[in-house]
Structures are given as structure tokens and as C-alpha cells.
Scaffold this motif. Sequence first.
Motif, mmCIF file in Angstrom:
data_model
loop_
_atom_site.group_PDB
_atom_site.id
_atom_site.type_symbol
_atom_site.label_atom_id
_atom_site.label_comp_id
_atom_site.label_asym_id
_atom_site.label_seq_id
_atom_site.Cartn_x
_atom_site.Cartn_y
_atom_site.Cartn_z
ATOM 1 N N UNK A 136 0.826 -1.213 0.000
ATOM 2 C CA UNK A 136 0.000 0.000 0.000
ATOM 3 C C UNK A 136 0.863 1.267 0.000
ATOM 4 N N UNK A 137 0.669 2.108 -0.996
ATOM 5 C CA UNK A 137 1.524 3.286 -1.146
ATOM 6 C C UNK A 137 1.322 4.292 -0.026
ATOM 7 N N UNK A 138 0.189 4.180 0.694
ATOM 8 C CA UNK A 138 -0.071 5.118 1.787
ATOM 9 C C UNK A 138 0.573 4.681 3.095
ATOM 10 N N UNK A 139 1.176 3.505 3.134
ATOM 11 C CA UNK A 139 1.822 3.024 4.359
ATOM 12 C C UNK A 139 2.927 3.973 4.820
ATOM 13 N N UNK A 140 3.037 4.134 6.123
ATOM 14 C CA UNK A 140 4.153 4.875 6.711
ATOM 15 C C UNK A 140 5.306 3.901 6.896
ATOM 16 N N UNK A 141 6.468 4.252 6.370
ATOM 17 C CA UNK A 141 7.642 3.385 6.456
ATOM 18 C C UNK A 141 8.832 4.188 6.961
ATOM 19 N N UNK A 142 9.899 3.491 7.285
ATOM 20 C CA UNK A 142 11.105 4.226 7.678
ATOM 21 C C UNK A 142 11.597 5.098 6.527
ATOM 22 N N UNK A 143 11.351 4.678 5.279
ATOM 23 C CA UNK A 143 11.795 5.481 4.135
ATOM 24 C C UNK A 143 10.988 6.766 4.002
ATOM 25 N N UNK A 144 9.660 6.681 4.141
ATOM 26 C CA UNK A 144 8.843 7.902 4.025
ATOM 27 C C UNK A 144 9.176 8.886 5.142
ATOM 28 N N UNK A 145 9.465 8.354 6.333
ATOM 29 C CA UNK A 145 9.797 9.232 7.455
ATOM 30 C C UNK A 145 11.164 9.877 7.246
ATOM 31 N N UNK A 146 12.144 9.107 6.776
ATOM 32 C CA UNK A 146 13.457 9.689 6.517
ATOM 33 C C UNK A 146 13.408 10.699 5.383
ATOM 34 N N UNK A 147 12.565 10.464 4.382
ATOM 35 C CA UNK A 147 12.373 11.458 3.316
ATOM 36 C C UNK A 147 11.967 12.801 3.912
ATOM 37 N N UNK A 148 10.946 12.769 4.765
ATOM 38 C CA UNK A 148 10.450 14.015 5.375
ATOM 39 C C UNK A 148 11.494 14.644 6.295
#
Length: 682
Positions: A113-125
Amino acid sequence: MKRFLLLIVLCLIGGGLKTGLGGEASAADRPNFLVLITDDQRYDALGVVQKELGDRGRFPWFETPHMDRLAAEGVRFRNAFVVNSLCAPSRAVMLTGRYNHFNGVASNFRPFPVENVTYATILQRAGYVTGYFGKWHMDSQQERPGFDFFASFVGQGRYFDCPLLVQGTETATTGWVDDVTTEYVVRFIREHSRHDRPWLAVLGFKAPHGPFTPPERAKERFSGCLAKRTPNFDVRPPYLGPMQNSTKQSSDQATPAEVPVNLDYFRCISAVDDCVGRLLEELDECGVADNTIVIFQSDNGYYLGEHGLGDKRSAYEESLRIPLLARYPRGIPKGLVRDEMVLNLDLAPTILDFAGVPIPPEMQGQSWRPLAEGKQIPWRKAWLYEYFAEKQRNSRVPDIVAVRTESAKLITYPGHEDWTELFDLKSDPYETKNLYHEPSAANLRAELEAELKRLQQELGYRVPEYVDRPDWWGGTPPDPNAPPEICLDYRFDEYSSGGKIQDQSPRGNHAVNHGTIVTSLPGHGAVCVFDGNSYIEVPKSASLNPAGMSWTVEVTFHAEKPDGVLVARGGQSHGYALWLRQGHPVWTVVINNKAFSVETDESVEGWQTVTGVITPQHAAELYIGGKLAGRRLLPDFILTDPNDSMQIGADTGSPIVPSTTPKFQGEMKRVAIWRGARRPAP
């Protein structure tokens, strides 16, 4: 590649991303991350582990100098596990820090699911530049959510000349796929080490996932080596039923201390070790080794004959345990070894902890950063394992919910209480004696049942709505004793001009013709003529999967040469073949890298019908003209759907028959296959 690097440069020129705190991130303030994930590498497929195990090691000849270097320069976790032993689900757990009953992926057949929060999405932000390379899986998903750049293949890819999606564009490549993706990571590290932003690079190796295909440089490594046999070889999972015959075939025949093992599995890992060395060298050359956390782990373990198995999924130790190494010169002591139970669930919170980013409360794992730093802290004493039966055509593993403590394990199979297993891992590390019904283990049973219930409630265990069930779901796995069902029937009297051999069974397994000629012979009707170079190829299909089943192959033919292949399916790991050697029919069945052949002294002349059968009692039987000509016991059924397609008249893939065996020359009148044992009438 030029387009890929151009995109990186343009992003950097444009100012990049802001941190979650509103300012530019500095690479000097926070570490970089290099996460390396192998595919199906079991915990003891490491040189350092084999050295440590000594006489208890199964593969004392195996060497991984670069992985060993990581262990020597950082921390090695002796007891690292996965909470779901399957490719895509395990990777989803790593990304999200959440169990599969919450993260949207419970099988290999769902996109992440593309809406999942992951360590990658958090590090991006938080200001990191992120890159993903190699295997992603998640069905055939093309997005790589959370990653600024990616060079990644779709699904399982292939070992050589594998197309990659580079920023969403399919790009041709040349060479062994893990070498290719390693070079993409090298370029990513080289480019971003010049700039003042921390980076995250994740590399998913294809190796050593089947079909085990090493690069040329590794093809001869470990030649002639054998593996030590473990006490649990003949102890089958309850859902497969009792083993009718063990590999020990008579009381006066000793069980071998060593057994063949698929050396290409280890050659693939050894080649990955080369890639690890290449990456460590690049970190040194770029001057960022001290500020880069390297994490190395597998997505799951793998059976190599233990419990009669050759896959993963189920809840025994060989399936659950993985290698886990981490190096960070600024924060992790050299040569540290920890015995606490850490999980793939812990990867996401650990990365965020090292990055100095808050860990979302929804994440269910724990950061092992304090353990890696050598600290003594309270840590988990038990954890939950889950597996949801999926539609993989070669799998017979049902739903599993299990609890493992530091010294024991309870495995439950919902809907099948009679299959429940309880093991004392201290006294029985190979899980050979089920204590569930033993009065002496009543206290242990009660303790683990209570712990399982507690964990299920605490973790919100449920069967999610996004499971992908197999055809047999709602009952039990396929019954190998079921009446035979024809699934392929070539009579060569229905032939299309488009080059297809028509299947007259209800299954529609039509084949591709490679040069054979269909004609009519007086007194025999339609026949297919093979000239010694031609053959027929049958694509893989669910109905031609022999895993876990009794099986029958029958060919009516007239041979013009004494040697040749009649039918072959599979290769050196699993499969079967009917073939001719000096005019004698041979029926060969390959199980877990070992070939079992039935051969007779009887020569065949003129037109003849030869039948090979795998019986429900785990025996290979060879019939000539309807009469039993030979029989030998097998250790099990074929355990895995072979990777190679079926060939009639040839064996050109991973070989089952000796490489000197030629293609068939002569005529065939009928080729038929049944799911089940169909002993011919004399």
C-alpha cells in the motif's frame, strides 16, 4: 544510467528536500544507511556462524569473508527471526515495523500500500535522500513508495540480463542481476557522498532465491562438498502426514552422516558476498564508512532438507532464523555478539532511532540500537509468529500462529488442533519431539498457551481481509492419495498449424513444438517424429505442479537410438525424468538435490509403453508394457514445483539426466500425465 544520474543531479541542484524540522539536514549530523537484504538466506549460511558452530555446523566449508568482516567490525545477532517467513510479507514488515495483519501484505500477491508509513517515508520528510535497488517483490508492483530514486526489477526478475525499472522506465541490463544492482548502489553512494545530505540506500539481492543460478566466477566454488545430516530430516510437519519411508532403507544400512546439498545455493550467497565487499570498498573510498550504518539481513530462512522440506513458511527454526549484522564505527563496538531475540519487525524503529527521528507509536517493533551499542536493557522474552496460507501453487502450508520464547515454542494450526506442536528448544533444538500431549510437559504447555493468547490480544492478531487463499482452502492441503486425474494427454492427432501441440485433457496444457513433425504411420495412426534435435516444450501450469503429490508419467514410443530423453521436468533440486540409457528405460525422481533412479536390465525394442509412478507410499515405480520392472523407496514426494518447464524429447534446462544423454530420436504415439498414482494394467 545517464538518465538516472541526471535526475539525481537535477534534484540536488533544485535544493532537495527539507527536514521535518524545517531546516537543511547535514550528513555530518546524522548517519547514512546502507541496508542489504538477501533472499532466502538461512541464519547459518555465514562463514562466521559455521566457524562458531564447529562440529555442529552443517556446512563447515562455507566461507563469506566480507559478511564476516561486517560481523567483526560491528554486531552480530545470534537470535534474529522473522515474524512471517515469506518474501513479500517479510519485506512489508521490515518497511513498516508492523505485523502483516495490519500492514496490507499477507501474501506474495499483493502490492505494498503506497499510503503506508515506512522508515523510508519518514526519513524522506526528515531530509534524507532515499534510493531503492534490486528486489522489491510485492506481487508485480512498479511503484517504490518512499524512495526518491530506484533501479529495481519487477516481481522475481531473473538472474541474467534482467530488465530494471529505473525511475519507472524499463531499462535493459547485461550480466548477473545482483552485480548490476550493486553497481547502481555504488554510483548512488558515490554521487551522494559529495553532498551535504544524509542518504538511505536499500539493496534487495535476488540471491540466493531459486532457481539458484550463480555468476560464472562462482560456478565451481565448494565443488564436491557435502552437508551434515541433522536429526530432523525425517520429522515431517503434521500437515504433511507421517513419513512413510525414511532415507534409511534397511536396518543394516546406516544413515549417512553427510548428504548432498544444492551447492548453487551457497555459490549464490558467496557471489553476494563479493557484492558486499564491493560496497564496503566503495564506502571506504568515498570516506563515508565511519558515518554509514550498514545493516545486513535476510528476508527469511530456508530449509535444506530439515523436516523433509526445501522452502520456508512454516514455523521451525530453519525457516524463522536469519543472519543479522550491523556496522557503525561511530556507535557500534567491534566484534559484539548479542543473544537477545530480535525481529525483522525491529528494522524500521531501529533505523529511525539511529537517525534521531521519533518512532511512530503504531510501529510494533523495538529499536535494537541499545543492544548494538552494548547496553543491557529490558528486552522481549517471547514473540508471535504468523503465516496465512496463500495461493502459491507449490505450497501446502496452512495458517500458522506460533509463539517462541527463549527456550520453547508452541505452534498452532487454526482449525487443526490435532496438529499442535510444543518443543523444548533447550533439550531438543532440532524440534524432533512434540511434547504437546505429554503429561510431563503440562506446565510448559499451559505457560506457552497463555503467552500466545496474551500476544494475540496485545498485537491485535486477526486474519486480514487481504489474504489470498489457495484452491484447497477451507479444507486440508491436497490429498496425495486422491484418485488419479489426467492433466496432460498428447495423442498427436490434433495438431494446429501454429506450432502448438494440443492437449486433449481437460486442463488445456498445450505445448510449443520445436521442430518435431506429426505424421501418420500405417498401423499406428498419428505419431510425432523426433529427429534427435527437435523437442516439445510444455509451459508451467498449476495442474502440472507435482509438489506434494503422487504422480504418473507415461510414454508410448519407438526409439531409433538406445539413448535419449523421453520426458523431463525440473532440475538438480526437484523434478523427474523418463529416459533411455543403452536401451534400458530409467525413471528418475529428484528430491532436495538428490536423484533416485529406478532402472531395469530389460531393453525395449519396437513400440513400447513405459510408465513412471510416484506412489502415495513414497516410492518410485517403473513399468514396462504394464508390468512392474523396478521399485525403490523415496524420502518424500517432490516438495517444490520445479522452476524449469517440461520438455518432451529433451532436457535442456537444469539437467536431471546425465549431460551426455542426447535428445530423443524416434517416434512417440502418446504422452500422458496424471496427478496421482495410476499404475498401468498389464
